[in-house]
Design a protein around this motif. Structure first.
Motif, PDB file in Angstrom:
ATOM      1  N   SER A   5      -9.706   2.926  -0.816  1.00  0.00           N
ATOM      2  CA  SER A   5      -8.984   3.883   0.028  1.00  0.00           C
ATOM      3  C   SER A   5      -9.908   4.430   1.096  1.00  0.00           C
ATOM      4  CB  SER A   5      -8.434   5.039  -0.814  1.00  0.00           C
ATOM      5  OG  SER A   5      -7.858   6.039   0.007  1.00  0.00           O
ATOM      6  N   LYS A  33       0.848  -1.186   0.000  1.00  0.00           N
ATOM      7  CA  LYS A  33       0.000   0.000   0.000  1.00  0.00           C
ATOM      8  C   LYS A  33       0.887   1.239   0.000  1.00  0.00           C
ATOM      9  CE  LYS A  33      -2.753   0.437   3.616  1.00  0.00           C
ATOM     10  NZ  LYS A  33      -2.601   1.671   4.430  1.00  0.00           N
ATOM     11  N   SER A  93      -5.032   5.967   2.204  1.00  0.00           N
ATOM     12  CA  SER A  93      -4.351   5.135   1.209  1.00  0.00           C
ATOM     13  C   SER A  93      -4.312   5.865  -0.119  1.00  0.00           C
ATOM     14  CB  SER A  93      -5.098   3.810   1.016  1.00  0.00           C
ATOM     15  OG  SER A  93      -5.216   3.121   2.236  1.00  0.00           O
ATOM     16  N   GLU A 115       0.870   4.663   1.485  1.00  0.00           N
ATOM     17  CA  GLU A 115       0.154   5.355   2.559  1.00  0.00           C
ATOM     18  C   GLU A 115       0.483   6.840   2.546  1.00  0.00           C
ATOM     19  OE1 GLU A 115      -2.413   5.278   6.053  1.00  0.00           O
ATOM     20  OE2 GLU A 115      -2.119   4.109   4.229  1.00  0.00           O
TER      21      GLU A 115
END
Length: 426
Positions: A350, A282, A384, A284
């Motif tokens: 997200s 991911k 995200s 971030e």
């Protein structure tokens, strides 16, 4: 973590916020614990003052030759010392009980968060893009993905359910997505690239709110460290126990990391395919800022995540989560949900949350406003930008062709070395 002073001064408002979360009133219980702790502290202060006074009087009595008075005062000091020792233990116990109770209570929702028990009460804010009209029945990625390099069997053989190996062109597409996201968030949106630890101590997970409540959703090593469930934990805790200079705010950080989740609370959900894995990557986004900046930073962060979906031409919708569907530490959350043709629905890709000062209090992360001597707690936000695996699924399904091939989105072609189509193995 909640501000005990706010609860003292606004017990009704505190309980009203909890009620919107579906929780029973807690102010009376919290204030009772607080009162007990404060009463013991008062006893300690009175005892210390008397001990200091009696100690001085001992010297005066000795100087005056009053031995009996001096001995009586010595006995009183000894008794005060013993009593205070037990009071200190009692005060620490009460203080820890109060802190543990406060730490277990979720953040209060912002005023504009809709009330509701679950995701059915979430509110659609906007939509972008039009789902593609297929001239064939679109397949689930789990059905056509193996011929392109999604090796579900290999991953399961190595590690068990919800682990997948990516091979060849599939691995490259996954890497291309991650690099495109990271380049965009750093080069276009101004987030500082960070390469944080993947193993953290208890304190880090407590700071962002995963501990103690959600321990069962995490993986722990034999030496007591934890595998991060999201880079939010590492990135946000970089300012723990610090007073961040005002000139450095806002701090905007991004990281591409593996994430590890036991998914204990999702038994039976998305067991097929690549949507819900124990290990995934991911990109971030984390922002640390002054309170008056957090609302604008929330909108900015969400736009940064939306920009990735728009660049990939993936239809999505933006949802405002209701009080019953928000995460533990959030006061307001927008979810971005991408269109999946095989399911004929939008799925989360997200979550972008404003946590206010909730995490900063747990981490003791502060700043000093200009012209003020006292420090204040920062605000933290996370989101995200995006979950790489779920984006991969969305690309596969939205760009699939009738012959099992997949068109590579235009923005990813440079990252794919010029490859424009993923071809299935014959």
């Amino acid at each position: 973590m909640h501000d005990i002073r706010f609860i003292r001064e606004n017990p009704a408002a505190f309980d009203a916020g909890l009620a919107r979360r579906g929780l029973a009133p807690l102010s009376a219980e919290i204030l009772a614990l607080d009162e007990q702790s404060r009463a013991i502290k008062t006893q300690l202060q009175v005892g210390q003052a008397r001990r200091n006074e009696a100690s001085k009087l001992i010297g005066q009595a000795m100087a005056a030759g009053d031995k009996d008075k001096a001995e009586a005062l010595k006995a009183e000091v000894a008794k005060l010392k013993e009593d205070m020792m037990w009071l200190e233990v009692d005060e620490q116990t009460h203080s820890e009980t109060l802190q543990d109770r406060l730490a277990a209570i979720p953040n209060l929702p912002a005023d504009d968060v809709p009330e509701g028990a679950d995701e059915d009460a979430n509110v659609e804010v906007s939509r972008w893009g039009t789902p593609r009209a297929f001239d064939f029945a679109p397949q689930d990625h789990a059905d056509f993905g193996p011929a392109l390099g999604l090796d579900f069997e290999g991953g399961a053989k190595l590690s068990g359910a919800r682990f997948t190996a990516l091979r060849g062109q599939m691995a490259r597409l996954h890497r291309a997505l991650a690099q495109f996201m990271l380049d965009t968030q750093t080069g276009v949106n101004g987030y500082e690239e960070t390469n944080p630890p993947l193993l953290v101590r208890d304190e880090a997970l407590f700071g962002t709110g995963q501990l103690p409540k959600f321990a069962e959703d995490l993986f722990r090593t034999t030496d007591g460290r934890w595998l991060i469930p999201t880079a939010e934990v590492s990135l946000t805790n970089l300012v723990a126990d610090q007073i961040v200079p005002l000139a450095e705010l806002p701090v905007r950080l991004t990281a591409l990391t593996p994430c590890f989740r036991s998914e204990a609370g999702s038994a039976g959900r998305d067991t097929r395919g690549f949507i819900r894995q124990h290990q995934f990557e991911k990109v971030e986004l984390v922002t640390i800022c002054a309170p008056d900046e957090s609302q604008a930073e929330h909108a900015r962060m969400c736009a940064a995540a939306e920009g990735i979906l728009q660049a990939l031409a993936l239809p999505y919708r933006k949802m405002l989560l209701c009080t019953g569907d928000m995460g533990f530490g959030a006061r307001k959350t927008w979810d971005l949900e991408v269109w999946l043709p095989s399911q004929q629905t939008y799925r989360e890709i997200s979550s972008v949350s404003n946590c206010g000062d909730f995490q900063a209090r747990r981490m003791n992360a502060r700043y000093r406003p200009e012209g003020e001597k006292q420090t204040r707690f920062l605000h933290t936000l996370n989101g995200s930008g995006l979950a790489v695996g779920r984006t991969l699924v969305a690309v596969l399904e939205n760009y699939q062709q009738a012959d099992g091939s997949v068109i590579v989105p235009e923005v990813l072609v440079p990252y794919m070395g010029g490859v424009t189509v993923l071809e299935p193995k014959s």
